[in-house]
Design a protein around this motif. Structure first.
Motif, PDB file in Angstrom:
ATOM      1  N   HIS A  23       0.880  -1.084   0.083  1.00 30.42           N
ATOM      2  CA  HIS A  23       0.025   0.159  -0.009  1.00 30.42           C
ATOM      3  C   HIS A  23       0.865   1.176   0.033  1.00 30.42           C
ATOM      4  N   ARG A  24       0.596   2.192  -1.025  1.00 31.75           N
ATOM      5  CA  ARG A  24       1.529   3.354  -1.327  1.00 31.75           C
ATOM      6  C   ARG A  24       2.883   3.042  -1.163  1.00 31.75           C
ATOM      7  N   ALA A  55      -6.869   4.370  -2.102  1.00 34.90           N
ATOM      8  CA  ALA A  55      -5.490   4.149  -2.378  1.00 34.90           C
ATOM      9  C   ALA A  55      -5.173   2.713  -2.992  1.00 34.90           C
ATOM     10  N   THR A  57      -4.114  -1.036  -3.713  1.00 39.18           N
ATOM     11  CA  THR A  57      -3.537  -1.901  -2.634  1.00 39.18           C
ATOM     12  C   THR A  57      -3.489  -3.391  -3.475  1.00 39.18           C
ATOM     13  N   SER A  75      -8.772  -1.152  -5.757  1.00 38.02           N
ATOM     14  CA  SER A  75      -8.886   0.387  -5.597  1.00 38.02           C
ATOM     15  C   SER A  75     -10.460   0.627  -5.528  1.00 38.02           C
TER      16      SER A  75
END
Length: 76
Positions: A23-24, A55, A57, A75
């Motif tokens: 994630h991110r 966001a 993932t 998402s």
């Protein structure tokens, strides 16, 4: 927000690995496990980040000696 990654092993020999999610740009991993054919392994995490929901993932599976595999991006 609940994040869940699962892997169903249909055939083949035992594996040792870890389930996680990315994630991110940061990977989060669960505990190592051993799994045989015909079983499903699931790991669950909870995020309290209000921006997490939209966001992108990716679910990930790291198998000892075989590398890392990922799911399609999830998402909004």
């Amino acid at each position: 927000m609940r994040i869940e990654t699962s892997y169903k092993k249909v055939s083949g020999g035992k594996i040792t690995g870890q389930l996680g999610y990315s994630h991110r740009g940061t990977s989060h991993w669960g505990s190592a496990f051993t799994q045989s054919a015909g079983t499903t392994k699931t790991s669950t995490w909870t995020s309290y980040d209000s921006g997490f929901r939209c966001a992108p993932t990716v679910g990930i599976l790291k198998v000892n000696g075989q590398g890392t595999f990922q799911t399609p991006v999830a998402s909004c």
